[in-house]
Design a protein around this motif. Structure first.
Motif, PDB file in Angstrom:
ATOM      1  N   ALA A 242      -0.641  11.956  -5.815  1.00  0.00           N
ATOM      2  CA  ALA A 242      -0.390  12.282  -4.410  1.00  0.00           C
ATOM      3  C   ALA A 242      -1.336  13.400  -3.980  1.00  0.00           C
ATOM      4  CB  ALA A 242       1.062  12.722  -4.221  1.00  0.00           C
TER       5      ALA A 242
ATOM      6  N   ASN B 288       1.901   4.028   0.788  1.00  0.00           N
ATOM      7  CA  ASN B 288       1.617   5.002  -0.268  1.00  0.00           C
ATOM      8  C   ASN B 288       0.438   5.895   0.105  1.00  0.00           C
ATOM      9  OD1 ASN B 288      -0.501   3.181  -0.663  1.00  0.00           O
ATOM     10  ND2 ASN B 288       0.407   2.289  -2.504  1.00  0.00           N
ATOM     11  N   CYS B 289      -0.128   5.677   1.298  1.00  0.00           N
ATOM     12  CA  CYS B 289      -1.263   6.467   1.787  1.00  0.00           C
ATOM     13  C   CYS B 289      -1.044   6.842   3.247  1.00  0.00           C
ATOM     14  CB  CYS B 289      -2.564   5.662   1.693  1.00  0.00           C
ATOM     15  SG  CYS B 289      -3.055   5.198   0.023  1.00  0.00           S
TER      16      CYS B 289
ATOM     17  N   ILE C   8      -0.121   9.622  -0.385  1.00  0.00           N
ATOM     18  CA  ILE C   8       1.008  10.481  -0.014  1.00  0.00           C
ATOM     19  C   ILE C   8       2.085  10.477  -1.100  1.00  0.00           C
ATOM     20  CG2 ILE C   8       0.664  10.415   2.469  1.00  0.00           C
ATOM     21  CD1 ILE C   8       2.823   8.217   2.603  1.00  0.00           C
ATOM     22  N   LYS C   9       1.881   9.650  -2.105  1.00  0.00           N
ATOM     23  CA  LYS C   9       2.753   9.623  -3.272  1.00  0.00           C
ATOM     24  C   LYS C   9       1.898   9.190  -4.457  1.00  0.00           C
ATOM     25  CE  LYS C   9       5.330   6.334  -1.054  1.00  0.00           C
ATOM     26  NZ  LYS C   9       6.310   5.290  -0.800  1.00  0.00           N
ATOM     27  N   ASN C  10       2.413   9.341  -5.636  1.00  0.00           N
ATOM     28  CA  ASN C  10       1.684   8.878  -6.812  1.00  0.00           C
ATOM     29  C   ASN C  10       1.587   7.362  -6.754  1.00  0.00           C
ATOM     30  OD1 ASN C  10       1.394  11.486  -7.828  1.00  0.00           O
ATOM     31  ND2 ASN C  10       3.306  11.364  -8.983  1.00  0.00           N
TER      32      ASN C  10
END
Length: 157
Positions: free
Chosen positions: A24, A83-84, A98-100
């Motif tokens: 992230a 996730n982005c 924004i997250k792994n």
């Protein structure tokens, strides 16, 4: 080293997938294109809703036309559970985690489309997320669609 590869998408046509685990906060790829005016966007048939559109709205005067082969970031699909996200201003836009993200996972971000009842049918969402409202609409506006669908379900029962 590149953090992504292009391959057939589970969401729509092609997409970008993580080549390795991405933490992230990592900047993954720059979103690039040609600066055009809103007027150019309105009159150019290239931006007809019946076609794939790679257009990033910058402000009330300009857009970024990302419909170029050298803009690989254009292949990142929308998701209601992204996730982005896009970071930056003007022509310096990055897609960042924004997250792994696990190796092999498709990269996605919320396209941030505003709620416009007349345009919904042109922007069907295929992300498959459990919170998907069925249309490509920014997170802050999805309640309107969810509320509408719940009402229609009660009426149709």
């Amino acid at each position: 080293m590149k953090l992504y590869k292009i391959k057939k998408s589970n969401i729509d046509k092609k997409g970008l997938y993580a080549l390795k685990n991405i933490k992230a906060g990592t900047k993954i790829i720059n979103y690039i294109g040609k600066l055009i005016t809103k007027n150019e966007t309105e009159i150019n048939p290239k931006f007809d809703n019946d076609k794939d559109i790679y257009l990033f709205n910058l402000n009330n005067k300009y857009d970024l036309d990302g419909d170029y082969n050298w803009n690989t970031a254009r292949l990142i699909n929308h998701s209601c559970n992204p996730n982005c996200e896009v970071e930056g201003k003007g022509l310096k836009l990055w897609i960042a985690a924004i997250k792994n993200i696990k190796k092999g996972e498709e990269l996605s971000y919320d396209y941030g489309f505003s709620y416009c009842k007349e345009d919904l049918k042109n922007f069907i969402c295929k992300c498959g997320a459990t919170n998907c409202c069925g249309y490509i609409v920014r997170e802050e506006s999805r309640w309107r669609i969810n509320k509408k669908f719940k009402k229609n379900l009660r009426i149709n029962k």
